[in-house]
Scaffold this motif. Structure first.
Motif, mmCIF file in Angstrom:
data_model
loop_
_atom_site.group_PDB
_atom_site.id
_atom_site.type_symbol
_atom_site.label_atom_id
_atom_site.label_comp_id
_atom_site.label_asym_id
_atom_site.label_seq_id
_atom_site.Cartn_x
_atom_site.Cartn_y
_atom_site.Cartn_z
ATOM 1 N N LEU A 9 4.556 0.589 0.136
ATOM 2 C CA LEU A 9 4.696 1.014 -1.255
ATOM 3 C C LEU A 9 5.510 2.307 -1.286
ATOM 4 O O LEU A 9 5.250 3.226 -0.521
ATOM 5 C CB LEU A 9 3.319 1.241 -1.873
ATOM 6 N N VAL A 10 6.505 2.384 -2.181
ATOM 7 C CA VAL A 10 7.354 3.562 -2.271
ATOM 8 C C VAL A 10 7.284 4.119 -3.682
ATOM 9 O O VAL A 10 7.215 3.366 -4.662
ATOM 10 C CB VAL A 10 8.813 3.232 -1.885
ATOM 11 N N THR A 11 7.257 5.446 -3.818
ATOM 12 C CA THR A 11 7.270 6.093 -5.128
ATOM 13 C C THR A 11 8.572 6.865 -5.283
ATOM 14 O O THR A 11 9.369 6.970 -4.357
ATOM 15 C CB THR A 11 6.079 7.053 -5.296
ATOM 16 N N THR A 12 8.803 7.419 -6.448
ATOM 17 C CA THR A 12 10.006 8.218 -6.688
ATOM 18 C C THR A 12 9.832 9.610 -6.094
ATOM 19 O O THR A 12 8.732 10.025 -5.754
ATOM 20 C CB THR A 12 10.293 8.345 -8.190
ATOM 21 N N LEU A 13 10.928 10.320 -5.979
ATOM 22 C CA LEU A 13 10.917 11.681 -5.447
ATOM 23 C C LEU A 13 11.740 12.567 -6.359
ATOM 24 O O LEU A 13 12.966 12.559 -6.306
ATOM 25 C CB LEU A 13 11.484 11.709 -4.023
ATOM 26 N N LEU A 35 9.898 -2.722 1.695
ATOM 27 C CA LEU A 35 9.616 -1.633 0.765
ATOM 28 C C LEU A 35 9.530 -2.169 -0.657
ATOM 29 O O LEU A 35 10.431 -2.868 -1.119
ATOM 30 C CB LEU A 35 10.734 -0.594 0.870
ATOM 31 N N ARG A 36 8.441 -1.848 -1.350
ATOM 32 C CA ARG A 36 8.267 -2.294 -2.726
ATOM 33 C C ARG A 36 7.836 -1.127 -3.606
ATOM 34 O O ARG A 36 7.141 -0.212 -3.155
ATOM 35 C CB ARG A 36 7.212 -3.396 -2.834
ATOM 36 N N THR A 37 8.237 -1.179 -4.881
ATOM 37 C CA THR A 37 7.777 -0.206 -5.871
ATOM 38 C C THR A 37 6.431 -0.669 -6.428
ATOM 39 O O THR A 37 6.061 -1.846 -6.274
ATOM 40 C CB THR A 37 8.798 -0.065 -7.004
ATOM 41 N N PRO A 38 5.672 0.219 -7.067
ATOM 42 C CA PRO A 38 4.362 -0.177 -7.579
ATOM 43 C C PRO A 38 4.386 -1.411 -8.487
ATOM 44 O O PRO A 38 3.484 -2.250 -8.416
ATOM 45 C CB PRO A 38 3.892 1.071 -8.341
ATOM 46 N N ASP A 39 5.407 -1.545 -9.334
ATOM 47 C CA ASP A 39 5.456 -2.693 -10.237
ATOM 48 C C ASP A 39 5.855 -3.984 -9.532
ATOM 49 O O ASP A 39 5.800 -5.064 -10.122
ATOM 50 C CB ASP A 39 6.408 -2.420 -11.408
ATOM 51 N N GLU A 40 6.229 -3.914 -8.259
ATOM 52 C CA GLU A 40 6.579 -5.098 -7.485
ATOM 53 C C GLU A 40 5.445 -5.570 -6.587
ATOM 54 O O GLU A 40 5.597 -6.545 -5.840
ATOM 55 C CB GLU A 40 7.820 -4.814 -6.622
ATOM 56 N N VAL A 41 4.317 -4.869 -6.638
ATOM 57 C CA VAL A 41 3.183 -5.209 -5.785
ATOM 58 C C VAL A 41 2.136 -5.954 -6.609
ATOM 59 O O VAL A 41 1.540 -5.388 -7.528
ATOM 60 C CB VAL A 41 2.570 -3.944 -5.149
ATOM 61 N N ASP A 42 1.914 -7.234 -6.290
ATOM 62 C CA ASP A 42 0.879 -8.016 -6.973
ATOM 63 C C ASP A 42 -0.490 -7.801 -6.331
ATOM 64 O O ASP A 42 -1.505 -7.706 -7.027
ATOM 65 C CB ASP A 42 1.238 -9.511 -6.934
ATOM 66 N N ASP A 43 -0.536 -7.751 -5.026
ATOM 67 C CA ASP A 43 -1.784 -7.587 -4.286
ATOM 68 C C ASP A 43 -1.757 -6.228 -3.591
ATOM 69 O O ASP A 43 -1.178 -6.068 -2.518
ATOM 70 C CB ASP A 43 -1.938 -8.712 -3.265
ATOM 71 N N ARG A 44 -2.385 -5.231 -4.201
ATOM 72 C CA ARG A 44 -2.358 -3.883 -3.637
ATOM 73 C C ARG A 44 -3.117 -3.814 -2.309
ATOM 74 O O ARG A 44 -2.861 -2.941 -1.490
ATOM 75 C CB ARG A 44 -2.922 -2.875 -4.641
ATOM 76 N N THR A 52 6.114 8.335 0.295
ATOM 77 C CA THR A 52 6.050 9.122 -0.927
ATOM 78 C C THR A 52 6.259 10.595 -0.617
ATOM 79 O O THR A 52 6.408 10.984 0.536
ATOM 80 C CB THR A 52 4.686 8.899 -1.622
ATOM 81 N N PHE A 53 6.252 11.424 -1.649
ATOM 82 C CA PHE A 53 6.313 12.875 -1.473
ATOM 83 C C PHE A 53 5.382 13.576 -2.452
ATOM 84 O O PHE A 53 4.564 14.383 -2.059
ATOM 85 C CB PHE A 53 7.742 13.386 -1.651
ATOM 86 N N ARG A 54 5.509 13.245 -3.749
ATOM 87 C CA ARG A 54 4.596 13.775 -4.756
ATOM 88 C C ARG A 54 3.952 12.600 -5.482
ATOM 89 O O ARG A 54 4.362 12.216 -6.571
ATOM 90 C CB ARG A 54 5.335 14.681 -5.747
ATOM 91 N N PRO A 55 2.941 11.997 -4.901
ATOM 92 C CA PRO A 55 2.337 10.800 -5.493
ATOM 93 C C PRO A 55 1.572 11.113 -6.776
ATOM 94 O O PRO A 55 1.019 12.208 -6.936
ATOM 95 C CB PRO A 55 1.381 10.310 -4.404
ATOM 96 N N ALA A 56 1.534 10.140 -7.681
ATOM 97 C CA ALA A 56 0.701 10.258 -8.878
ATOM 98 C C ALA A 56 -0.766 10.284 -8.463
ATOM 99 O O ALA A 56 -1.129 9.840 -7.368
ATOM 100 C CB ALA A 56 0.972 9.080 -9.814
#
Length: 310
Positions: A9-13, A35-44, A52-56
């Motif tokens: 899972l990859v987030t923005t930076l 590598l997938r973004t959060p909206d591309e992951v069906d099964d977390r 990541t760097f600064r995760p939500a």
């Protein structure tokens, strides 16, 4: 063996599209890792690593199969502070030889800048003025203190010693192994270390103990005429105290690369201070290929540890 297409899972930076930037690099150097973004992951629960760097705050919710968390930069403070981060999952910072060389080069440039009065010559050029400082030019006149003696601090010390500067290092515990040629301080030896540092290079991580560490009292323990090269983390330097130390003449100059608020606001007083050189968090920028190769190697190790004995 790595399981086919291990999902990450990859987030923005900071507004940078890490997925778009790194996907081609993963495809070339680590095709087993997808590598997938959060909206591309069906099964977390299928996610095995996070980049990541600064995760939500909720970035790690539902990631029950997580095996590793990788920082997209040298720091991990925002990741460690994330409330949803599972405490049992290891967090890995970017540590590669290329990034250490970048940090060493940045430190050497700024130590030299302050030691050799380069800011003065920039001003003189604008005036067409020929005036030289001809004393104290040898690097042997300036001991450099490296505050934080991990992977980056060690590379910085080696680079500076290669240029002829005497170097002292400070860390919480004695480094293993000690760096030949470096005068090591640790634990309660901070005051003695600061008293020796004609040039102080800070590469400490941001922790509860280092937040706000470089304040008026700290700066006052440096020798008169010392310079600060701040490459650690934003939130460690009291800017008002630094400006006061520069204006009083106690410090001769400062270089600042990291700030608590980034981008640095245009009205921040450090932009216009004649004794401060500001750079926009560029002491080192990880090379994507090296980052991906390091992640691939680490995931291979983790997969090997998880494999049943046979």
């Amino acid at each position: 063996m790595i399981e086919p297409k291990m999902i990450g899972l990859v987030t923005t930076l900071g507004g940078i599209d890490l997925a778009g930037h790194y996907r081609p690099v993963f495809a070339q150097h680590a095709p087993e890792l997808e590598l997938r973004t959060p909206d591309e992951v069906d099964d977390r629960g299928a996610v095995r690593f996070v980049f990541t760097f600064r995760p939500a705050d909720d970035a790690f919710d539902g990631l029950t199969g997580l095996r590793a968390i990788f920082s997209a930069g040298a720091g991990t403070d925002a990741i460690m502070a994330c409330p949803s981060r599972p405490a049992h999952v290891p967090v890995f910072r970017v540590e590669d030889a290329d990034q250490a060389l970048q940090m060493a080069g940045y430190a050497a440039f700024h130590v030299h800048w302050h030691h050799r009065n380069m800011a003065r010559y920039v001003v003189q050029q604008q005036r067409g003025e020929w005036s030289r400082v001809v004393k104290g030019l040898s690097p042997t006149y300036r001991l450099v203190g490296v505050l934080g003696f991990g992977h980056m601090g060690r590379a910085i010390a080696r680079g500076l010693m290669a240029l002829g500067y005497p170097v002292a290092g400070y860390s919480r515990r004695p480094p293993e192994p000690p760096e030949p040629g470096v005068e090591h301080f640790q634990g309660d030896g901070l005051d003695a270390f600061l008293a020796r540092a004609d040039m102080l290079v800070n590469v400490l991580p941001l922790t509860e103990n280092t937040r706000g560490l470089i304040d008026a009292g700290f700066l006052g323990r440096l020798p008169a005429g010392a310079a600060l090269i701040h490459m650690g983390r934003g939130g460690q330097v009291d800017e008002a105290a630094l400006i006061a130390a520069l204006d009083s003449g106690h410090l001769s100059g400062a270089s600042l690369d990291v700030f608590e608020i980034e981008p640095l606001p245009p009205d921040d007083p450090v932009w216009r201070h004649p004794k401060i050189l500001v750079t926009p968090h560029v002491a080192s920028i990880p090379e994507p290929a090296f980052v991906v190769r390091a992640i691939r190697q680490r995931m291979r190790q983790i997969a090997g540890q998880d494999a049943p004995a046979g």
